[in-house]
Design a protein around this motif. Structure first.
Motif, PDB file in Angstrom:
ATOM      1  N   LYS A  47     -13.201  -3.803  -4.260  1.00 43.83           N
ATOM      2  CA  LYS A  47     -12.262  -4.361  -5.238  1.00 43.83           C
ATOM      3  C   LYS A  47     -11.806  -3.308  -6.246  1.00 43.83           C
ATOM      4  CE  LYS A  47     -12.866  -8.702  -3.919  1.00 43.83           C
ATOM      5  NZ  LYS A  47     -11.929  -9.298  -3.031  1.00 43.83           N
ATOM      6  N   SER A  69      -8.789  -0.370   2.594  1.00 40.51           N
ATOM      7  CA  SER A  69      -9.317  -1.280   1.572  1.00 40.51           C
ATOM      8  C   SER A  69      -8.303  -2.384   1.290  1.00 40.51           C
ATOM      9  CB  SER A  69      -9.625  -0.506   0.291  1.00 40.51           C
ATOM     10  OG  SER A  69     -10.473   0.588   0.555  1.00 40.51           O
ATOM     11  N   SER A  70      -8.207  -3.333   2.176  1.00 42.15           N
ATOM     12  CA  SER A  70      -7.155  -4.349   2.103  1.00 42.15           C
ATOM     13  C   SER A  70      -7.276  -5.298   0.909  1.00 42.15           C
ATOM     14  CB  SER A  70      -7.106  -5.159   3.394  1.00 42.15           C
ATOM     15  OG  SER A  70      -8.341  -5.807   3.612  1.00 42.15           O
ATOM     16  N   ASN A  71      -8.451  -5.363   0.275  1.00 42.87           N
ATOM     17  CA  ASN A  71      -8.646  -6.277  -0.857  1.00 42.87           C
ATOM     18  C   ASN A  71      -8.753  -5.570  -2.205  1.00 42.87           C
ATOM     19  OD1 ASN A  71      -8.725  -8.731   0.682  1.00 42.87           O
ATOM     20  ND2 ASN A  71     -10.676  -8.024   1.480  1.00 42.87           N
ATOM     21  N   GLN A  73      -8.265  -4.314  -5.779  1.00 39.06           N
ATOM     22  CA  GLN A  73      -7.566  -4.905  -6.923  1.00 39.06           C
ATOM     23  C   GLN A  73      -7.320  -3.911  -8.050  1.00 39.06           C
ATOM     24  OE1 GLN A  73      -9.916  -8.300  -8.068  1.00 39.06           O
ATOM     25  NE2 GLN A  73      -9.431  -9.414  -6.201  1.00 39.06           N
ATOM     26  N   CYS A 100      -3.215  -3.249   0.814  1.00 36.62           N
ATOM     27  CA  CYS A 100      -3.653  -3.581  -0.547  1.00 36.62           C
ATOM     28  C   CYS A 100      -2.522  -3.406  -1.556  1.00 36.62           C
ATOM     29  CB  CYS A 100      -4.873  -2.753  -0.951  1.00 36.62           C
ATOM     30  SG  CYS A 100      -4.549  -0.986  -1.170  1.00 36.62           S
ATOM     31  N   SER A 104      -2.833  -7.058  -2.873  1.00 32.97           N
ATOM     32  CA  SER A 104      -3.937  -7.322  -3.796  1.00 32.97           C
ATOM     33  C   SER A 104      -4.040  -6.421  -5.021  1.00 32.97           C
ATOM     34  CB  SER A 104      -5.268  -7.279  -3.036  1.00 32.97           C
ATOM     35  OG  SER A 104      -5.464  -6.002  -2.469  1.00 32.97           O
TER      36      SER A 104
END
Length: 169
Positions: A47, A69-71, A73, A100, A104
Motif C-alpha cells: 500500500k 504493485s497494483s494496490n 496507495q 496502480c 489506486s
C-alpha cells in the motif's frame, strides 16, 4: 514471509531477486538499491512505497515496483539521511501506465525536490496519469530550485485527477 507488515531495504548487492521474492507480501516498503529490478514479482499487499532516489537506476526500480504493485496507495520519493545525493539520472517512463496509477494511487510525496529535468518529468507524469490522486506534496530547498518557478511549472501541468491538491513546502 507471508505476514510481513513493513520492510526497510538498503542494499548494495548486484542481485536482489531472492530478497525481493521473500518480501512480496509486505504492506509498507522503504527501499534503496542500485540493483536492476527483476520484474515479475507480485506485491498485491503493498500500500505504501518509499523509494530512495539516490541511486542512478532508481527510475528502473520505481517503474518495476509500480508495475508489480497494483494496490499501491501512497508513494514517497526521498533520500535516506546518510546517503550521498546522486539523484536518478533519467526518468524511464513506462511504455504502458501501471495499474496502480490508474486505480489506486492517492498520495505522492516528493522530498528534496531540486527541480532537475528527471524530477520534473516524473512529477508531471504522476500528475498527468494518476486518476485518483488526492494529494501531491513537493518539498524543496529554496537555494536549489526557485519556489515560484517550481510551483508555476507543476501547477500548470495537466492532471488526471480533478480533485488533486498540490502542496509545496
Amino acid at each position: 514471509m507471508p505476514n510481513l507488515i513493513e520492510a526497510d531495504v538498503d542494499v548494495q548487492l548486484p542481485n536482489i531477486k531472492n530478497l525481493i521474492g521473500a518480501i512480496t507480501s509486505v504492506k509498507s516498503l522503504a527501499i534503496c538499491s542500485e540493483a536492476m529490478y527483476d520484474e515479475g514479482f507480485v506485491f498485491n499487499q503493498l500500500k505504501h512505497l518509499k523509494l530512495c532516489r539516490c541511486k542512478k537506476h532508481s527510475s528502473d526500480l520505481l517503474v518495476g515496483l509500480l508495475k508489480d504493485s497494483s494496490n499501491l496507495q501512497a508513494l514517497d520519493l526521498f533520500e535516506m539521511v546518510d546517503h550521498d545525493k546522486n539523484d536518478m539520472v533519467y526518468w524511464n517512463q513506462p511504455s504502458t501506465v501501471p495499474e496502480c496509477i490508474l486505480l489506486s494511487l492517492q498520495t505522492l510525496n516528493c522530498s528534496g525536490y531540486a527541480g532537475t529535468p528527471e524530477e520534473r518529468d516524473l512529477a508531471v507524469y504522476i500528475l498527468k496519469n494518476v486518476v485518483h490522486l488526492k494529494t501531491t506534496t513537493i518539498s524543496s530547498v529554496e537555494v536549489e530550485v526557485p519556489k515560484f518557478e517550481m510551483i508555476k511549472e507543476l501547477a500548470l501541468s495537466p492532471r488526471a485527477s480533478t480533485t488533486c491538491q498540490l502542496v509545496f513546502h
